[in-house]
Write an enzyme that holds these catalytic residues in place. Structure first.
Site, PDB file in Angstrom:
ATOM      1  N   VAL A 124     -19.823  30.052  38.125  1.00  0.00           N
ATOM      2  CA  VAL A 124     -19.489  28.785  37.486  1.00  0.00           C
ATOM      3  C   VAL A 124     -18.475  29.092  36.396  1.00  0.00           C
ATOM      4  O   VAL A 124     -18.727  29.950  35.539  1.00  0.00           O
ATOM      5  CB  VAL A 124     -20.747  28.144  36.863  1.00  0.00           C
ATOM      6  N   CYS A 125     -17.341  28.425  36.421  1.00  0.00           N
ATOM      7  CA  CYS A 125     -16.305  28.688  35.415  1.00  0.00           C
ATOM      8  C   CYS A 125     -16.850  28.374  34.038  1.00  0.00           C
ATOM      9  O   CYS A 125     -17.286  27.240  33.769  1.00  0.00           O
ATOM     10  CB  CYS A 125     -15.068  27.840  35.690  1.00  0.00           C
ATOM     11  N   ILE A 126     -16.829  29.365  33.147  1.00  0.00           N
ATOM     12  CA  ILE A 126     -17.447  29.180  31.832  1.00  0.00           C
ATOM     13  C   ILE A 126     -16.738  28.123  30.993  1.00  0.00           C
ATOM     14  O   ILE A 126     -17.385  27.299  30.350  1.00  0.00           O
ATOM     15  CB  ILE A 126     -17.568  30.541  31.095  1.00  0.00           C
TER      16      ILE A 126
END
Lengths: 119, 100, 130
Positions: free
Chosen positions: C76-78
């Site tokens: 998940v893209c931070i």
């Protein structure tokens, strides 16, 4: 040989985070010196309009970040002629040096890349 | 070297379909899923445009989206695909371009 | 072939379920998923806080199970996660937020992971958009 990626940005800078999130993909790839291209299509060309003032809606200035792209080694920047014309934007007034392409050239452009992300 | 373009939004709501149609190259594929299959609806300008796709451009649609919407009277040149066939198409074409 | 699948839509979007069905078919077809990458509103597909109605398909729950069952690399893209309030324990603590809500199987990481996967993969397939 590194796989190339074309990012196609289709949203205006004021429609939500999409324009910035497209740029973030480009910058992340640039950090790895990957072969990338960025195409402004449809409302994406509105990111190139002159005299925009992000502070008026409490937003960060996207234009400044876009103008810094060559510093990150990203120079393959394109805009769709048709999209500019539809939105009354003159090539000479754009805030970024982009190669303006017609439909046929855009088709050919897409087919030159290994991966494409259109957002 | 060809591209499989993926559309999943209603063609009546925005410009994705029309922009996509202008950027198709000979040999490309166009796969409709979700509300994009409404472009197949008889009597629409969008259906008309799909009937006039240049030869060499192949039209696909995800079968579950046709069924759920009760669409009938589909273009003869349409290929309906299930998920395994969808995966195979992604392998067959050199790249995919989803119009998010 | 090696696939990277990127999802840009939340669990309640038909695109999320479609991406899951596609991912299942990729594995069933004998192909490999190098990475699943959630970006933009796709981060919501990794939320552990979604309560699907009794008579509705629990897409987020199914994704979490799918990633774990097949030991997939689910990222998940931070930056997108922070912006939209999808946090793990570490980030919740770091930013003084009341709750962590990242579902099991997923981990927060940077956009570099999308590029790394794209370099390894034969095909990048994206799902989602508004």
């Amino acid at each position: 040989m590194a796989r190339s990626m074309l990012i196609i940005s289709r949203q205006s800078p004021w429609a939500g985070p999409s324009a910035r999130e497209a740029l973030d993909i480009v910058l992340a790839g640039g950090a790895f010196e990957l072969p990338l291209g960025l195409l402004f299509l449809d409302d994406g060309v509105l990111q190139l309009a002159p005299m925009q003032q992000a502070a008026a809606v409490q937003q960060k200035d996207l234009t400044a970040n876009l103008q810094a792209l060559p510093l990150f080694g990203i120079e393959a920047l394109y805009a769709a002629r048709r999209s500019l014309d539809e939105r009354g934007l003159a090539e000479a007034s754009l805030s970024l040096p982009v190669e303006v392409l017609g439909d046929d050239a855009l088709s050919a452009l897409i087919n030159r890349y290994d991966h494409v992300i259109t957002l | 070297m060809a591209t499989l373009h993926l559309l999943s939004h209603s063609p009546f709501a925005d410009s994705r379909l029309s922009s996509c149609l202008r950027l198709l190259s000979a040999g490309d594929g166009l796969l409709l899923s979700g509300d994009a299959v409404y472009a197949l609806q008889r009597g629409t300008a969008q259906r008309q445009a799909l009937e006039l796709l240049p030869e060499g451009i192949v039209l696909f649609a995800l079968d579950e989206d046709i069924v759920v919407r009760g669409l009938e009277d589909l273009p003869e040149h349409l290929h309906q695909v299930d998920y395994p066939a969808f995966v195979e198409l992604c392998c067959r074409y050199a790249r995919t371009n989803t119009w998010l | 072939m090696k696939f990277v699948i990127a999802l840009y839509a939340p669990a309640h979007s038909p695109a999320s379920r479609r991406a899951l069905r596609f991912a299942e078919a990729v594995l069933a077809g004998g192909h490999e998923i190098v990475r699943l990458f959630l970006y933009q509103d796709g981060v919501h597909s990794a939320s552990s806080n979604i309560v699907a109605a009794q008579d509705e398909f629990d897409v987020a729950g199914q994704w979490s199970q799918f990633v774990q069952t097949h030991s997939l690399d689910g990222v998940v893209c931070i930056a997108a996660g922070l912006r939209r309030g999808v946090l793990d324990e570490q980030e919740a603590r770091r930013h003084g937020k009341p709750a962590a809500n990242l579902a099991p199987g997923w981990e927060l990481s940077g956009l570099g992971q999308l590029h790394e996967a794209a370099q390894q993969a034969d095909r990048l397939v994206c799902f989602g958009g508004q």
